[in-house]
Design an enzyme around this catalytic site. Sequence first.
Site, PDB file in Angstrom:
ATOM      1  N   THR A  29      33.344  25.108  65.618  1.00 25.68           N
ATOM      2  CA  THR A  29      34.051  23.383  65.047  1.00 25.68           C
ATOM      3  C   THR A  29      33.214  23.528  63.757  1.00 25.68           C
ATOM      4  O   THR A  29      31.822  23.128  63.503  1.00 25.68           O
ATOM      5  CB  THR A  29      33.393  22.384  66.005  1.00 25.68           C
ATOM      6  OG1 THR A  29      33.859  22.785  67.208  1.00 25.68           O
ATOM      7  CG2 THR A  29      33.906  21.138  65.595  1.00 25.68           C
ATOM      8  N   LYS A  36      40.593  18.616  65.583  1.00 27.20           N
ATOM      9  CA  LYS A  36      39.225  18.530  66.313  1.00 27.20           C
ATOM     10  C   LYS A  36      38.588  17.420  65.931  1.00 27.20           C
ATOM     11  O   LYS A  36      37.947  16.700  67.078  1.00 27.20           O
ATOM     12  CB  LYS A  36      38.404  19.716  66.134  1.00 27.20           C
ATOM     13  CG  LYS A  36      37.153  19.881  66.780  1.00 27.20           C
ATOM     14  CD  LYS A  36      37.264  20.178  68.534  1.00 27.20           C
ATOM     15  CE  LYS A  36      35.771  19.850  68.857  1.00 27.20           C
ATOM     16  NZ  LYS A  36      35.731  20.122  70.351  1.00 27.20           N
ATOM     17  N   LYS A  42      26.927  15.890  65.754  1.00 23.58           N
ATOM     18  CA  LYS A  42      27.318  16.754  64.670  1.00 23.58           C
ATOM     19  C   LYS A  42      28.920  16.469  64.529  1.00 23.58           C
ATOM     20  O   LYS A  42      29.271  16.363  63.133  1.00 23.58           O
ATOM     21  CB  LYS A  42      26.899  18.367  65.245  1.00 23.58           C
ATOM     22  CG  LYS A  42      28.018  19.325  64.173  1.00 23.58           C
ATOM     23  CD  LYS A  42      28.239  20.560  64.980  1.00 23.58           C
ATOM     24  CE  LYS A  42      29.164  21.627  64.452  1.00 23.58           C
ATOM     25  NZ  LYS A  42      29.789  22.545  65.286  1.00 23.58           N
TER      26      LYS A  42
HETATM   27  P1  NAD Z   1      25.559  28.288  70.517  1.00 23.38           P
HETATM   28  O1  NAD Z   1      24.544  27.828  69.822  1.00 23.38           O
HETATM   29  O2  NAD Z   1      25.233  28.532  71.957  1.00 23.38           O
HETATM   30  O3  NAD Z   1      26.246  29.627  70.154  1.00 23.38           O
HETATM   31  C1  NAD Z   1      26.366  29.904  68.787  1.00 23.38           C
HETATM   32  C2  NAD Z   1      25.853  31.343  68.710  1.00 23.38           C
HETATM   33  O4  NAD Z   1      26.138  31.774  67.383  1.00 23.38           O
HETATM   34  C3  NAD Z   1      24.381  31.888  69.060  1.00 23.38           C
HETATM   35  O5  NAD Z   1      24.166  32.524  69.912  1.00 23.38           O
HETATM   36  C4  NAD Z   1      23.716  32.067  67.518  1.00 23.38           C
HETATM   37  O6  NAD Z   1      22.790  32.908  67.683  1.00 23.38           O
HETATM   38  C5  NAD Z   1      24.953  32.684  66.863  1.00 23.38           C
HETATM   39  N1  NAD Z   1      24.834  32.957  65.573  1.00 23.38           N
HETATM   40  C6  NAD Z   1      24.286  32.135  64.677  1.00 23.38           C
HETATM   41  N2  NAD Z   1      24.406  32.560  63.474  1.00 23.38           N
HETATM   42  C7  NAD Z   1      25.047  33.871  63.547  1.00 23.38           C
HETATM   43  C8  NAD Z   1      25.331  34.935  62.605  1.00 23.38           C
HETATM   44  N3  NAD Z   1      25.035  34.824  61.470  1.00 23.38           N
HETATM   45  N4  NAD Z   1      25.900  36.107  63.263  1.00 23.38           N
HETATM   46  C9  NAD Z   1      26.018  36.212  64.586  1.00 23.38           C
HETATM   47  N5  NAD Z   1      26.007  35.242  65.587  1.00 23.38           N
HETATM   48  C10 NAD Z   1      25.319  34.024  64.802  1.00 23.38           C
HETATM   49  O7  NAD Z   1      26.635  27.458  70.337  1.00 23.38           O
HETATM   50  P2  NAD Z   1      28.037  27.147  71.428  1.00 23.38           P
HETATM   51  O8  NAD Z   1      27.899  25.934  72.365  1.00 23.38           O
HETATM   52  O9  NAD Z   1      28.502  28.422  71.793  1.00 23.38           O
HETATM   53  O10 NAD Z   1      28.815  26.575  70.241  1.00 23.38           O
HETATM   54  C11 NAD Z   1      29.616  27.315  69.332  1.00 23.38           C
HETATM   55  C12 NAD Z   1      30.637  26.143  68.647  1.00 23.38           C
HETATM   56  O11 NAD Z   1      31.513  25.826  69.482  1.00 23.38           O
HETATM   57  C13 NAD Z   1      30.179  25.107  67.795  1.00 23.38           C
HETATM   58  O12 NAD Z   1      30.719  25.140  66.550  1.00 23.38           O
HETATM   59  C14 NAD Z   1      30.232  24.183  68.745  1.00 23.38           C
HETATM   60  O13 NAD Z   1      30.262  22.772  68.050  1.00 23.38           O
HETATM   61  C15 NAD Z   1      31.455  24.296  69.380  1.00 23.38           C
HETATM   62  N6  NAD Z   1      31.998  23.848  70.668  1.00 23.38           N
HETATM   63  C16 NAD Z   1      31.069  23.570  71.751  1.00 23.38           C
HETATM   64  C17 NAD Z   1      31.292  23.271  72.771  1.00 23.38           C
HETATM   65  C18 NAD Z   1      30.253  23.127  74.003  1.00 23.38           C
HETATM   66  O14 NAD Z   1      30.518  22.380  74.871  1.00 23.38           O
HETATM   67  N7  NAD Z   1      29.289  23.699  73.847  1.00 23.38           N
HETATM   68  C19 NAD Z   1      32.528  22.701  72.933  1.00 23.38           C
HETATM   69  C20 NAD Z   1      33.539  22.570  71.955  1.00 23.38           C
HETATM   70  C21 NAD Z   1      33.134  23.239  70.763  1.00 23.38           C
END
Ligand code: NAD
Length: 295
Positions: free
Chosen positions: A96, A171, A246
């Site tokens: 997102t 979104k 966010k």
């Molecule tokens: P998270 O922080 O658990 O996972 C993100 C991952 O990306 C982490 O493991 C981090 O180490 C990795 N990362 C960061 N920089 C990186 C790079 N340069 N190369 C490789 N990996 C890298 O977050 P999440 O909850 O999995 O959310 C991910 C996305 O999904 C976000 O944009 C969030 O807004 C969206 N989202 C989350 C939810 C939810 O309920 N958690 C729901 C809908 C959308």
Amino acid sequence: MARIAFLGLGNMGGPMAANLGKAGHEVVGYDVVAAARDRHTAAGHAVAAALGEAVADAQVVITMLPAGPQVEEVYGGADGVLAAADASTLLIDCSTIDVATARRVAEAAEARGLAMVDAPVSGGTSGAAAGTLTFMVGGPEAAFARAEPLLAAMGKTIVHAGDAGAGQAAKVCNNMILGISMIAVSEAFNLADALGLDRQKLFDISSTASGQCWSLTTYCPVPGPVPTSPANRDYAPGFTSTMMQKDLALAADAATSTGTATPLGARALELYEAFCAAGGDATDFSGIVRHLRRK
Ligand code: NAD
């Protein structure tokens, strides 16, 4: 079946990559954090030691990263996806992020002849694990047609919203509705308490009357009426208040850049900022009901 590089193995990316593997695709994961890579390996999935290694032979690259700066870095950096990917590779960003960054990265991909879609999701970590996510997809028709069967292995509703950035636009609009409606439902339950109205009675009436909405009927912010809602587990997330903050900030930026009046979206952002600052940052976003009660 496709060879897929999955970058970002966090709360969402880990289970999404696992579902692609279960569907028979050859998936190689990568994450900058060693603990995330180890978790994925321990669950029996393949992991690369470097981004370039994951992307080199991939027919498809999928990213699930925290926010716009990480997406820009992972795609556009000197050793990033756009530099490492073969010209026939399909790129799918499920993170997102802001619409402007999504469009900028898509243009850079197009300039290199690479097909790309933005495909943010709704449905949370439970939807990611169950493979029932909703995908909102932006990008050219041909790229959407290639992405759709892969997204179907991770979700059950897949909507082509329009050109590049349209998935992110959908979104941001959806989550602005969600942030505002959760506050509205929370205020109503707090007022009901003050008026001596039983919470279950308010639920029974409003869930079948004009106050009906997802924040009330699926994710009710007070314990009791909806047993599966986070209110029944002391507001353990789910979807954290930090993430809601966010998304409301993304909506506020989009409103400013387009000159759109979103006064309730702006107020919802202020309330979530205050809730996070008061220690609610890791709490489910429906926990704002307690913060509002205290005020
Ligand atoms: P998270 O922080 O658990 O996972 C993100 C991952 O990306 C982490 O493991 C981090 O180490 C990795 N990362 C960061 N920089 C990186 C790079 N340069 N190369 C490789 N990996 C890298 O977050 P999440 O909850 O999995 O959310 C991910 C996305 O999904 C976000 O944009 C969030 O807004 C969206 N989202 C989350 C939810 C939810 O309920 N958690 C729901 C809908 C959308």
